[in-house]
Design a protein around this motif. Structure first.
Motif, PDB file in Angstrom:
ATOM      1  N   ARG A 102      -5.737  28.195  68.509  1.00  0.00           N
ATOM      2  CA  ARG A 102      -6.901  29.091  68.531  1.00  0.00           C
ATOM      3  C   ARG A 102      -6.464  30.550  68.497  1.00  0.00           C
ATOM      4  O   ARG A 102      -5.292  30.860  68.540  1.00  0.00           O
ATOM      5  CB  ARG A 102      -7.711  28.831  69.797  1.00  0.00           C
ATOM      6  N   GLU A 103      -7.460  31.426  68.438  1.00  0.00           N
ATOM      7  CA  GLU A 103      -7.234  32.882  68.462  1.00  0.00           C
ATOM      8  C   GLU A 103      -6.492  33.383  67.233  1.00  0.00           C
ATOM      9  O   GLU A 103      -5.718  34.320  67.321  1.00  0.00           O
ATOM     10  CB  GLU A 103      -6.484  33.301  69.739  1.00  0.00           C
ATOM     11  N   ARG A 104      -6.675  32.745  66.093  1.00  0.00           N
ATOM     12  CA  ARG A 104      -6.149  33.205  64.810  1.00  0.00           C
ATOM     13  C   ARG A 104      -4.623  33.177  64.699  1.00  0.00           C
ATOM     14  O   ARG A 104      -4.070  33.662  63.732  1.00  0.00           O
ATOM     15  CB  ARG A 104      -6.662  34.610  64.505  1.00  0.00           C
ATOM     16  N   VAL A 105      -3.929  32.619  65.659  1.00  0.00           N
ATOM     17  CA  VAL A 105      -2.466  32.593  65.615  1.00  0.00           C
ATOM     18  C   VAL A 105      -1.973  31.814  64.404  1.00  0.00           C
ATOM     19  O   VAL A 105      -1.127  32.297  63.645  1.00  0.00           O
ATOM     20  CB  VAL A 105      -1.874  32.014  66.925  1.00  0.00           C
ATOM     21  N   SER A 106      -2.490  30.627  64.194  1.00  0.00           N
ATOM     22  CA  SER A 106      -2.050  29.798  63.064  1.00  0.00           C
ATOM     23  C   SER A 106      -2.382  30.449  61.733  1.00  0.00           C
ATOM     24  O   SER A 106      -1.604  30.377  60.786  1.00  0.00           O
ATOM     25  CB  SER A 106      -2.675  28.409  63.140  1.00  0.00           C
ATOM     26  N   GLN A 107      -3.534  31.099  61.651  1.00  0.00           N
ATOM     27  CA  GLN A 107      -3.917  31.792  60.426  1.00  0.00           C
ATOM     28  C   GLN A 107      -2.909  32.903  60.121  1.00  0.00           C
ATOM     29  O   GLN A 107      -2.479  33.063  58.982  1.00  0.00           O
ATOM     30  CB  GLN A 107      -5.313  32.388  60.572  1.00  0.00           C
ATOM     31  N   GLU A 108      -2.521  33.655  61.111  1.00  0.00           N
ATOM     32  CA  GLU A 108      -1.566  34.745  60.892  1.00  0.00           C
ATOM     33  C   GLU A 108      -0.187  34.219  60.523  1.00  0.00           C
ATOM     34  O   GLU A 108       0.506  34.813  59.692  1.00  0.00           O
ATOM     35  CB  GLU A 108      -1.531  35.643  62.115  1.00  0.00           C
ATOM     36  N   LEU A 109       0.222  33.090  61.098  1.00  0.00           N
ATOM     37  CA  LEU A 109       1.500  32.474  60.731  1.00  0.00           C
ATOM     38  C   LEU A 109       1.457  32.022  59.272  1.00  0.00           C
ATOM     39  O   LEU A 109       2.401  32.262  58.508  1.00  0.00           O
ATOM     40  CB  LEU A 109       1.816  31.297  61.652  1.00  0.00           C
ATOM     41  N   ALA A 110       0.362  31.356  58.881  1.00  0.00           N
ATOM     42  CA  ALA A 110       0.224  30.895  57.495  1.00  0.00           C
ATOM     43  C   ALA A 110       0.225  32.080  56.539  1.00  0.00           C
ATOM     44  O   ALA A 110       0.856  32.035  55.477  1.00  0.00           O
ATOM     45  CB  ALA A 110      -1.053  30.072  57.332  1.00  0.00           C
ATOM     46  N   ARG A 111      -0.451  33.139  56.909  1.00  0.00           N
ATOM     47  CA  ARG A 111      -0.503  34.328  56.060  1.00  0.00           C
ATOM     48  C   ARG A 111       0.895  34.936  55.892  1.00  0.00           C
ATOM     49  O   ARG A 111       1.271  35.343  54.789  1.00  0.00           O
ATOM     50  CB  ARG A 111      -1.459  35.359  56.651  1.00  0.00           C
ATOM     51  N   ALA A 112       1.682  34.996  56.956  1.00  0.00           N
ATOM     52  CA  ALA A 112       3.032  35.562  56.870  1.00  0.00           C
ATOM     53  C   ALA A 112       3.925  34.733  55.949  1.00  0.00           C
ATOM     54  O   ALA A 112       4.656  35.277  55.112  1.00  0.00           O
ATOM     55  CB  ALA A 112       3.653  35.658  58.268  1.00  0.00           C
ATOM     56  N   VAL A 113       3.847  33.407  56.063  1.00  0.00           N
ATOM     57  CA  VAL A 113       4.652  32.522  55.209  1.00  0.00           C
ATOM     58  C   VAL A 113       4.193  32.647  53.759  1.00  0.00           C
ATOM     59  O   VAL A 113       5.008  32.803  52.845  1.00  0.00           O
ATOM     60  CB  VAL A 113       4.560  31.057  55.701  1.00  0.00           C
ATOM     61  N   PHE A 114       2.888  32.576  53.527  1.00  0.00           N
ATOM     62  CA  PHE A 114       2.345  32.689  52.175  1.00  0.00           C
ATOM     63  C   PHE A 114       2.745  34.012  51.519  1.00  0.00           C
ATOM     64  O   PHE A 114       3.205  34.031  50.379  1.00  0.00           O
ATOM     65  CB  PHE A 114       0.812  32.561  52.217  1.00  0.00           C
ATOM     66  N   GLU A 115       2.589  35.116  52.220  1.00  0.00           N
ATOM     67  CA  GLU A 115       2.890  36.434  51.655  1.00  0.00           C
ATOM     68  C   GLU A 115       4.369  36.559  51.296  1.00  0.00           C
ATOM     69  O   GLU A 115       4.708  37.117  50.252  1.00  0.00           O
ATOM     70  CB  GLU A 115       2.484  37.543  52.618  1.00  0.00           C
ATOM     71  N   ALA A 116       5.252  36.045  52.138  1.00  0.00           N
ATOM     72  CA  ALA A 116       6.688  36.123  51.846  1.00  0.00           C
ATOM     73  C   ALA A 116       7.027  35.354  50.576  1.00  0.00           C
ATOM     74  O   ALA A 116       7.757  35.845  49.707  1.00  0.00           O
ATOM     75  CB  ALA A 116       7.500  35.590  53.031  1.00  0.00           C
ATOM     76  N   ILE A 117       6.476  34.146  50.439  1.00  0.00           N
ATOM     77  CA  ILE A 117       6.768  33.327  49.260  1.00  0.00           C
ATOM     78  C   ILE A 117       6.085  33.910  48.030  1.00  0.00           C
ATOM     79  O   ILE A 117       6.679  33.999  46.953  1.00  0.00           O
ATOM     80  CB  ILE A 117       6.365  31.861  49.510  1.00  0.00           C
ATOM     81  N   LYS A 118       4.844  34.349  48.158  1.00  0.00           N
ATOM     82  CA  LYS A 118       4.110  34.956  47.042  1.00  0.00           C
ATOM     83  C   LYS A 118       4.828  36.210  46.534  1.00  0.00           C
ATOM     84  O   LYS A 118       4.990  36.390  45.321  1.00  0.00           O
ATOM     85  CB  LYS A 118       2.695  35.313  47.462  1.00  0.00           C
ATOM     86  N   ASN A 119       5.273  37.058  47.434  1.00  0.00           N
ATOM     87  CA  ASN A 119       5.972  38.281  47.026  1.00  0.00           C
ATOM     88  C   ASN A 119       7.259  37.968  46.278  1.00  0.00           C
ATOM     89  O   ASN A 119       7.579  38.614  45.277  1.00  0.00           O
ATOM     90  CB  ASN A 119       6.246  39.171  48.234  1.00  0.00           C
ATOM     91  N   ASP A 120       8.000  36.962  46.738  1.00  0.00           N
ATOM     92  CA  ASP A 120       9.225  36.577  46.032  1.00  0.00           C
ATOM     93  C   ASP A 120       8.887  35.983  44.668  1.00  0.00           C
ATOM     94  O   ASP A 120       9.555  36.268  43.685  1.00  0.00           O
ATOM     95  CB  ASP A 120      10.031  35.574  46.860  1.00  0.00           C
ATOM     96  N   LEU A 121       7.845  35.176  44.602  1.00  0.00           N
ATOM     97  CA  LEU A 121       7.405  34.569  43.341  1.00  0.00           C
ATOM     98  C   LEU A 121       7.034  35.654  42.332  1.00  0.00           C
ATOM     99  O   LEU A 121       7.472  35.603  41.169  1.00  0.00           O
ATOM    100  CB  LEU A 121       6.194  33.674  43.626  1.00  0.00           C
ATOM    101  N   GLU A 122       6.289  36.641  42.754  1.00  0.00           N
ATOM    102  CA  GLU A 122       5.894  37.737  41.874  1.00  0.00           C
ATOM    103  C   GLU A 122       7.104  38.559  41.434  1.00  0.00           C
ATOM    104  O   GLU A 122       7.197  38.987  40.278  1.00  0.00           O
ATOM    105  CB  GLU A 122       4.871  38.623  42.549  1.00  0.00           C
ATOM    106  N   ARG A 123       8.047  38.788  42.346  1.00  0.00           N
ATOM    107  CA  ARG A 123       9.251  39.546  42.012  1.00  0.00           C
ATOM    108  C   ARG A 123      10.065  38.808  40.956  1.00  0.00           C
ATOM    109  O   ARG A 123      10.556  39.402  39.997  1.00  0.00           O
ATOM    110  CB  ARG A 123      10.099  39.781  43.262  1.00  0.00           C
ATOM    111  N   ARG A 124      10.182  37.501  41.074  1.00  0.00           N
ATOM    112  CA  ARG A 124      10.958  36.715  40.115  1.00  0.00           C
ATOM    113  C   ARG A 124      10.249  36.609  38.759  1.00  0.00           C
ATOM    114  O   ARG A 124      10.898  36.428  37.738  1.00  0.00           O
ATOM    115  CB  ARG A 124      11.248  35.321  40.675  1.00  0.00           C
ATOM    116  N   ASP A 125       8.922  36.701  38.758  1.00  0.00           N
ATOM    117  CA  ASP A 125       8.173  36.649  37.501  1.00  0.00           C
ATOM    118  C   ASP A 125       8.308  37.929  36.679  1.00  0.00           C
ATOM    119  O   ASP A 125       8.084  37.903  35.483  1.00  0.00           O
ATOM    120  CB  ASP A 125       6.689  36.387  37.772  1.00  0.00           C
ATOM    121  N   ARG A 126       8.663  39.034  37.336  1.00  0.00           N
ATOM    122  CA  ARG A 126       8.802  40.302  36.593  1.00  0.00           C
ATOM    123  C   ARG A 126       9.985  40.326  35.696  1.00  0.00           C
ATOM    124  O   ARG A 126      10.916  39.778  35.627  1.00  0.00           O
ATOM    125  CB  ARG A 126       8.913  41.471  37.580  1.00  0.00           C
TER     126      ARG A 126
END
Length: 126
Positions: A102-126
Protein backbone atom coordinates in the motif's frame (compact mmCIF):
# COMPACT_ATOMS: atom_id res chain seq x y z
CA UNK A 1 26.19 -5.35 -6.25
CA UNK A 2 28.37 -2.27 -6.24
CA UNK A 3 31.53 -4.34 -5.85
CA UNK A 4 30.44 -6.20 -9.01
CA UNK A 5 30.27 -2.87 -10.87
CA UNK A 6 26.48 -2.72 -10.83
CA UNK A 7 24.20 0.21 -10.06
CA UNK A 8 21.17 -0.55 -7.90
CA UNK A 9 17.85 0.47 -9.48
CA UNK A 10 15.42 -0.83 -6.85
CA UNK A 11 15.09 -3.08 -3.81
CA UNK A 12 11.93 -5.15 -4.24
CA UNK A 13 10.04 -6.89 -1.45
CA UNK A 14 10.04 -10.68 -1.71
CA UNK A 15 8.56 -13.37 0.52
CA UNK A 16 11.37 -13.44 3.08
CA UNK A 17 13.89 -10.91 1.84
CA UNK A 18 14.57 -8.13 -0.65
CA UNK A 19 15.42 -8.76 -4.30
CA UNK A 20 17.67 -6.26 -6.02
CA UNK A 21 17.19 -4.92 -9.53
CA UNK A 22 20.53 -3.63 -10.76
CA UNK A 23 22.45 -2.99 -13.95
CA UNK A 24 25.88 -2.81 -15.46
CA UNK A 25 26.88 -1.74 -18.96
CA UNK A 26 25.70 -4.99 -20.60
CA UNK A 27 22.83 -6.37 -18.50
CA UNK A 28 20.00 -5.74 -16.08
CA UNK A 29 19.76 -8.09 -13.12
CA UNK A 30 16.65 -9.21 -11.26
CA UNK A 31 18.15 -11.03 -8.32
CA UNK A 32 20.44 -13.58 -9.96
CA UNK A 33 18.58 -13.50 -13.29
CA UNK A 34 20.50 -11.58 -15.99
CA UNK A 35 18.75 -9.80 -18.87
CA UNK A 36 21.02 -8.87 -21.80
CA UNK A 37 20.33 -5.22 -22.72
CA UNK A 38 20.94 -5.80 -26.45
CA UNK A 39 18.18 -8.43 -26.52
CA UNK A 40 15.43 -6.30 -24.96
CA UNK A 41 12.58 -5.77 -27.40
CA UNK A 42 10.01 -4.18 -25.08
CA UNK A 43 9.30 -3.25 -21.49
CA UNK A 44 5.84 -2.87 -19.97
CA UNK A 45 4.40 -1.80 -16.63
CA UNK A 46 1.61 -4.11 -15.50
CA UNK A 47 -1.03 -3.40 -12.89
CA UNK A 48 -2.93 -6.46 -11.79
CA UNK A 49 -1.58 -8.27 -14.85
CA UNK A 50 -2.66 -5.70 -17.46
CA UNK A 51 -0.23 -3.42 -19.30
CA UNK A 52 -0.64 0.30 -18.61
CA UNK A 53 2.59 1.68 -20.11
CA UNK A 54 5.11 0.31 -22.58
CA UNK A 55 8.19 1.07 -24.62
CA UNK A 56 9.07 -1.01 -27.68
CA UNK A 57 12.51 -1.13 -29.31
CA UNK A 58 12.67 0.03 -32.91
CA UNK A 59 15.69 -2.24 -33.41
CA UNK A 60 13.68 -5.40 -32.73
CA UNK A 61 10.24 -4.34 -33.94
CA UNK A 62 10.69 -5.62 -37.51
CA UNK A 63 12.36 -8.91 -36.65
CA UNK A 64 10.48 -9.84 -33.47
CA UNK A 65 6.68 -10.04 -33.54
CA UNK A 66 5.64 -8.83 -30.10
CA UNK A 67 2.41 -9.81 -28.44
CA UNK A 68 0.81 -7.62 -25.80
CA UNK A 69 2.15 -8.71 -22.44
CA UNK A 70 -0.37 -9.83 -19.90
CA UNK A 71 0.00 -12.16 -16.96
CA UNK A 72 -2.85 -13.70 -15.03
CA UNK A 73 -3.69 -11.80 -11.90
CA UNK A 74 -2.79 -13.59 -8.70
CA UNK A 75 -5.45 -13.19 -6.01
CA UNK A 76 -3.87 -11.48 -3.00
CA UNK A 77 -6.67 -12.24 -0.56
CA UNK A 78 -7.30 -8.52 0.02
CA UNK A 79 -7.81 -5.71 -2.44
CA UNK A 80 -4.37 -4.46 -3.43
CA UNK A 81 -3.00 -3.40 -6.77
CA UNK A 82 -0.20 -5.67 -7.96
CA UNK A 83 2.61 -3.84 -9.82
CA UNK A 84 5.04 -5.67 -12.10
CA UNK A 85 7.37 -4.91 -15.00
CA UNK A 86 7.51 -7.29 -17.98
CA UNK A 87 10.80 -7.27 -19.89
CA UNK A 88 10.39 -8.89 -23.30
CA UNK A 89 13.55 -10.10 -25.02
CA UNK A 90 14.19 -12.10 -28.16
CA UNK A 91 14.69 -15.09 -25.82
CA UNK A 92 11.49 -14.71 -23.77
CA UNK A 93 9.79 -12.58 -21.12
CA UNK A 94 10.95 -11.89 -17.56
CA UNK A 95 8.38 -10.71 -15.03
CA UNK A 96 9.89 -8.43 -12.40
CA UNK A 97 7.50 -8.57 -9.46
CA UNK A 98 7.41 -5.17 -7.74
CA UNK A 99 4.80 -6.07 -5.16
CA UNK A 100 1.42 -5.04 -3.81
CA UNK A 101 2.38 -2.78 -0.94
CA UNK A 102 0.00 0.00 0.00
CA UNK A 103 0.85 3.71 -0.03
CA UNK A 104 2.10 3.70 -3.64
CA UNK A 105 5.39 1.98 -2.73
CA UNK A 106 5.02 -0.79 -5.30
CA UNK A 107 3.94 1.69 -7.97
CA UNK A 108 7.07 3.78 -7.39
CA UNK A 109 9.29 0.67 -7.49
CA UNK A 110 7.70 -0.42 -10.78
CA UNK A 111 8.11 3.07 -12.19
CA UNK A 112 11.83 3.16 -11.26
CA UNK A 113 12.49 -0.22 -12.91
CA UNK A 114 10.45 0.66 -16.01
CA UNK A 115 12.13 4.06 -16.46
CA UNK A 116 15.64 2.59 -16.16
CA UNK A 117 14.95 -0.08 -18.78
CA UNK A 118 13.00 2.29 -21.05
CA UNK A 119 15.79 4.89 -20.96
CA UNK A 120 18.39 2.27 -21.88
CA UNK A 121 16.14 0.93 -24.66
CA UNK A 122 15.72 4.42 -26.12
CA UNK A 123 19.46 5.11 -25.86
CA UNK A 124 20.28 1.90 -27.74
CA UNK A 125 17.70 2.70 -30.44
CA UNK A 126 19.45 5.99 -31.27
Amino acid sequence: ERTRGRAIIAELPAADDLVLVSEDDERFYYGEHAIDKDWIAAVRVLINGSPIASSVSRRHAASTPLQPTSFEDRPEGIARDRWDVAVETVAGTTLIECGAIRERVSQELARAVFEAIKNDLERRDR
